[in-house]
Write an enzyme that holds these catalytic residues in place. Structure first.
Site, PDB file in Angstrom:
ATOM      1  N   ARG A  29      -1.224   6.967   9.566  1.00 57.25           N
ATOM      2  CA  ARG A  29      -0.742   7.663   8.357  1.00 57.25           C
ATOM      3  C   ARG A  29       0.711   8.043   8.609  1.00 57.25           C
ATOM      4  NH1 ARG A  29      -3.291  12.928   5.337  1.00 57.25           N
ATOM      5  NH2 ARG A  29      -2.947  13.968   7.348  1.00 57.25           N
ATOM      6  N   HIS A  48       0.620  15.034   9.888  1.00 53.54           N
ATOM      7  CA  HIS A  48       0.406  16.373  10.439  1.00 53.54           C
ATOM      8  C   HIS A  48       0.322  16.413  11.971  1.00 53.54           C
ATOM      9  CE1 HIS A  48       0.236  18.190   6.557  1.00 53.54           C
ATOM     10  NE2 HIS A  48      -0.778  17.439   6.157  1.00 53.54           N
ATOM     11  N   ASP A  82       5.761  -3.300  12.193  1.00 55.18           N
ATOM     12  CA  ASP A  82       6.348  -4.037  13.314  1.00 55.18           C
ATOM     13  C   ASP A  82       5.710  -3.652  14.653  1.00 55.18           C
ATOM     14  OD1 ASP A  82       7.934  -5.568  11.710  1.00 55.18           O
ATOM     15  OD2 ASP A  82       9.836  -4.651  12.269  1.00 55.18           O
ATOM     16  N   GLU A 129      -3.731  13.133  -4.041  1.00 53.15           N
ATOM     17  CA  GLU A 129      -4.106  14.482  -3.601  1.00 53.15           C
ATOM     18  C   GLU A 129      -3.437  15.569  -4.424  1.00 53.15           C
ATOM     19  OE1 GLU A 129      -3.327  14.549   0.604  1.00 53.15           O
ATOM     20  OE2 GLU A 129      -1.537  13.334   0.440  1.00 53.15           O
ATOM     21  N   ASP A 186      -5.442  18.907   0.049  1.00 56.69           N
ATOM     22  CA  ASP A 186      -4.252  19.046  -0.799  1.00 56.69           C
ATOM     23  C   ASP A 186      -4.629  19.098  -2.278  1.00 56.69           C
ATOM     24  OD1 ASP A 186      -1.750  19.135   0.816  1.00 56.69           O
ATOM     25  OD2 ASP A 186      -2.630  17.348   1.688  1.00 56.69           O
TER      26      ASP A 186
HETATM   27  O1  LIG Z   1      -5.603  16.590   1.681  1.00 57.73           O
HETATM   28  C1  LIG Z   1      -6.321  16.239   2.626  1.00 57.73           C
HETATM   29  O2  LIG Z   1      -7.488  16.630   2.789  1.00 57.73           O
HETATM   30  C2  LIG Z   1      -5.761  15.284   3.567  1.00 57.73           C
HETATM   31  O3  LIG Z   1      -4.766  14.678   3.311  1.00 57.73           O
HETATM   32  C3  LIG Z   1      -6.392  15.161   4.915  1.00 57.73           C
HETATM   33  C4  LIG Z   1      -5.724  16.153   5.801  1.00 57.73           C
HETATM   34  O4  LIG Z   1      -4.395  15.971   6.066  1.00 57.73           O
HETATM   35  C5  LIG Z   1      -6.434  16.908   6.788  1.00 57.73           C
HETATM   36  O5  LIG Z   1      -7.473  17.616   6.319  1.00 57.73           O
HETATM   37  C6  LIG Z   1      -6.488  16.442   8.173  1.00 57.73           C
HETATM   38  O6  LIG Z   1      -7.319  17.192   8.946  1.00 57.73           O
END
Ligand SMILES: O=C(O)C(=O)C[C@H](O)[C@@H](O)CO
Length: 254
Positions: free
Chosen positions: A72, A48, A86, A151, A177
């Site tokens: 991530r 994100h 790498d 998630e 999620d």
């Molecule tokens: O589903 C979630 O919760 C995440 O995967 C973490 C997030 O991406 C998020 O809340 C980051 O701030």
């Protein structure tokens, strides 16, 4: 000379709680600042955050050895893991895992053959100090750490099978999620969501793998820690800056 020791992997194996924050600003300068704040890890967010391989590299360089760096990746693909490893990142989080087959493929992507399928580029990679870490190829596998995100309801259904797989150190439940997938977008506090998270945590901890979660509620973070959750995200650079700046702007007008 072997690959550098992965202190985060060692701490998770020893069941020592590791607190960290999400880093979404994509700024080497603020990542450097955060690296000295006392967290056990910083997660550079490629899912994100506005991050590319070069911006991840720049942040990893400024964080250095002051704390553990986690990246991530935006999506669970073998070549993305190879690029990040790498760079010298030893701990990788992969979002949106929904099957044991996908989980197994990600575990293989983290390891050199014969354990896995990581391509050999150590002689030109920062991870091996551009070929100067003489025993990198034979020692790198032992120091990589894979965190898979569950998630969705499909991910939860696959969890028991995923927990039987080797070379996956941590399973992280993505509350936002998961809540959305369960029909509660924006409401991770819904009792149904919390019950699903806690049940997943119990399964993960019972399997011997490390369990992880992100919550901005400190009391809840401590509750998870007391349950045995060891990879604990407790904030993010964007909310920290946003909330502090907004509160200051409001306070001066009172
Ligand atoms: O589903 C979630 O919760 C995440 O995967 C973490 C997030 O991406 C998020 O809340 C980051 O701030």
């Amino acid at each position: 000379m072997p690959a550098p020791k992965n202190h985060l992997k060692a701490a998770l194996a020893a069941k020592i709680p590791q607190f960290g924050i999400w880093v979404n600003l994509a700024s080497p300068y603020s990542a450097e600042l955060l690296s000295g704040c006392g967290f056990d890890w910083l997660l550079i967010d490629g899912e994100h955050g506005p991050n590319s391989i070069p911006t991840m590299l720049a942040q990893a360089q400024t964080i250095g050895q002051r704390t553990n760096t986690v990246v991530r990746i935006p999506v669970g693909e073998t070549h993305r893991i190879k690029q990040v490893l790498d760079l010298g990142i030893q701990t990788v989080m992969v979002p949106m895992i929904e099957s044991a087959d996908h989980a197994a493929a990600m575990a293989k992507a983290m390891k050199y053959p014969p354990q896995g399928v990581r391509g050999l580029g150590a002689s030109v990679a920062r991870a091996a100090d551009f070929g100067r870490v003489s025993d990198y190829l034979t020692s790198a596998n032992a120091e990589t750490c894979l965190i898979l995100q569950i998630e969705s309801r499909a991910g939860l259904a696959a969890l028991p099978a995923i927990l039987t797989l080797p070379d996956i150190e941590c399973i992280f439940i993505g509350p936002s999620d998961l809540a959305a997938d369960m029909g509660f977008p924006g409401n991770t506090e819904a009792p149904e969501v919390q019950a699903a998270i806690e049940e997943a945590m119990r399964q993960i901890i019972a399997s011997g793998k490390a369990a992880g979660i992100l919550t901005f509620d400190l009391a809840r973070a401590k509750h998870y820690r007391d349950m045995g959750v060891t990879f604990l995200g407790v904030g993010g650079d964007i909310p920290l800056l946003l909330n502090a700046a907004t509160a200051l702007a409001a306070a001066v007008r009172i």
